[in-house]
Write an enzyme that holds these catalytic residues in place. Structure first.
Site, mmCIF file in Angstrom:
data_model
loop_
_atom_site.group_PDB
_atom_site.id
_atom_site.type_symbol
_atom_site.label_atom_id
_atom_site.label_comp_id
_atom_site.label_asym_id
_atom_site.label_seq_id
_atom_site.Cartn_x
_atom_site.Cartn_y
_atom_site.Cartn_z
ATOM 1 C CG MET A 1 25.163 2.100 -38.190
ATOM 2 S SD MET A 1 24.988 2.639 -36.485
ATOM 3 C CE MET A 1 24.083 1.291 -35.796
ATOM 4 C CG LEU B 1 27.394 -4.735 -44.802
ATOM 5 C CD1 LEU B 1 27.926 -4.544 -46.223
ATOM 6 C CD2 LEU B 1 26.409 -3.629 -44.443
ATOM 7 C CG HIS B 2 21.911 -8.350 -41.809
ATOM 8 N ND1 HIS B 2 20.801 -7.893 -42.487
ATOM 9 C CD2 HIS B 2 22.018 -7.566 -40.699
ATOM 10 C CE1 HIS B 2 20.240 -6.906 -41.812
ATOM 11 N NE2 HIS B 2 20.970 -6.674 -40.727
ATOM 12 N N GLY C 1 19.608 -8.340 -45.140
ATOM 13 C CA GLY C 1 18.730 -7.163 -45.132
ATOM 14 C C GLY C 1 19.411 -5.974 -45.806
ATOM 15 C CG HIS C 2 22.842 -4.161 -43.998
ATOM 16 N ND1 HIS C 2 23.278 -5.061 -43.050
ATOM 17 C CD2 HIS C 2 22.500 -3.037 -43.316
ATOM 18 C CE1 HIS C 2 23.215 -4.512 -41.862
ATOM 19 N NE2 HIS C 2 22.741 -3.288 -41.986
ATOM 20 C CD GLN D 1 22.764 5.522 -35.333
ATOM 21 O OE1 GLN D 1 23.082 6.221 -36.285
ATOM 22 N NE2 GLN D 1 22.001 4.455 -35.482
ATOM 23 C CE LYS E 1 15.558 -5.518 -36.826
ATOM 24 N NZ LYS E 1 16.579 -4.508 -36.569
ATOM 25 N NE ARG F 1 21.824 -3.208 -31.026
ATOM 26 C CZ ARG F 1 21.510 -2.108 -31.697
ATOM 27 N NH1 ARG F 1 20.631 -2.150 -32.670
ATOM 28 N NH2 ARG F 1 22.086 -0.954 -31.402
HETATM 29 O O1 PAF Z 1 19.954 1.895 -39.664
HETATM 30 C C1 PAF Z 1 21.169 2.115 -39.432
HETATM 31 O O2 PAF Z 1 22.026 1.245 -39.587
HETATM 32 C C2 PAF Z 1 21.600 3.490 -38.951
HETATM 33 O O3 PAF Z 1 20.684 4.027 -38.065
HETATM 34 C C3 PAF Z 1 21.909 4.486 -40.095
HETATM 35 C C4 PAF Z 1 20.672 4.802 -40.916
HETATM 36 C C5 PAF Z 1 22.984 3.905 -40.981
HETATM 37 C C6 PAF Z 1 22.420 5.807 -39.517
HETATM 38 O O4 PAF Z 1 23.588 5.619 -38.772
#
Ligand code: PAF
Length: 300
Positions: free
Chosen positions: A30, A33-34, A36-37, A61, A149, A187
């Protein structure tokens, strides 16, 4: 790095990639980005010929009272980071290109999504699964990468992929942490300086419970108490502290096999989650990842 903003565009680019016989790795995110991503992107680059990162703050979500509007959006710096890493394609769709008011299809995985984060975020995992299923259908990756996580998400996505026969292998990357142990999260940037200094309390509680298991404690209620005490002392308003089976995510009384210690709580208005998964046997306990390659018929 190429960029696509609509499913049609992504389809055109990837049909070319598939014609060349290249394997595709997907890292769904989403944004904001940090490290972890980025560690998941590196995993994809190492295992796949062509890496796609999706950035989409998925409205489905987020509950009505949740932080959809507050969710950080840092498109330019995200795109720069991905370009530097060597990502091949950034897919950043606009909500209107993924959803319409006429949609009626839902994706849920029964029982796995009802408690832990699901209890206080009703509908959250259905929203996650809907967008992940859409991304799998649009991108048709051989590999997809999720972080430990979000352990419940990782288990639920693996279950969906196996149950619906998505020909994708799911890889789970370890949680990446700040120096003081706080799990990296988009967050975290919402924490005030004072709350940020208290935030590692969630990790400390989980570590104390894991150490107790290593020393021989097997009673889940004692372990949960250790975590709650630590979190309360750090000022968390606890959402849940649980000790569950790593595959079914159902609460256990006594720890044995693959188990997950998981906790969530609010510091001010920021909700933080963290977990530790352990393989517990007669010889002791070791930390593990909630990756279940055996669930899918499509291991590659
Ligand atoms: O983990 C997330 O950032 C979200 O839940 C995902 C998997 C990208 C789905 O929107």
């Amino acid at each position: 790095m190429k960029k696509a903003t609509s499913p049609a565009e992504v389809g055109r680019i990837l049909s070319d990639v598939r014609r060349k016989g290249l394997s595709i790795g997907l890292v769904p995110t989403m944004g904001a980005l940090h490290e972890g991503h980025l560690s998941l992107v590196r995993m994809s680059l190492a295992r796949s010929d062509y890496t796609v990162v999706s950035i989409f703050v998925n409205p489905r979500q987020f509950g009505e009272s949740e932080d959809l509007d507050k969710y950080p959006r840092t498109e330019e710096s995200d795109s720069k980071l991905l370009e530097e890493l060597g990502c091949d394609l950034l897919f950043a769709p606009v909500a209107g290109s993924l959803y319409s008011d006429a949609d009626r299809t839902r994706v849920s995985v029964s029982s796995l999504g009802d408690h832990l984060c699901g209890a206080s975020r009703p509908g959250h995992f259905d929203g996650v699964l809907l967008v992940v299923a859409k991304l799998f259908n649009m991108i048709r990756p051989e590999h997809a990468f999720f972080g430990q996580k979000d352990a419940q998400q990782a288990v639920i996505v693996q279950r969906m992929a196996a149950d619906l026969d998505y020909p994708v292998r799911i890889f789970i990357g370890p949680t990446v942490r700040e120096e003081d142990g706080l799990a990296m999260s988009s967050r975290n940037r919402n924490l005030s300086r004072e709350k940020r200094s208290k935030a590692p309390g969630i990790r400390t509680g989980l570590l104390e419970a894991a150490e107790a298991i290593i020393k021989g404690e097997r009673d889940a209620s004692i372990l949960k108490m250790k975590i709650s005490d630590r979190m309360t002392a750090a000022g968390f308003k606890i959402d849940y502290v649980e000790c569950v089976d790593g595959g079914t995510l159902q609460p256990v009384q006594s720890v044995e096999g693959t188990i997950l210690l998981a906790a969530a709580g609010k510091l001010g208005s920021t909700r933080l989650i963290d977990n530790i998964a352990l393989k517990v046997g007669p010889e002791g306990a070791t930390e593990t990842l909630l990756e279940f390659p055996g669930w899918s018929r499509y291991e590659r």
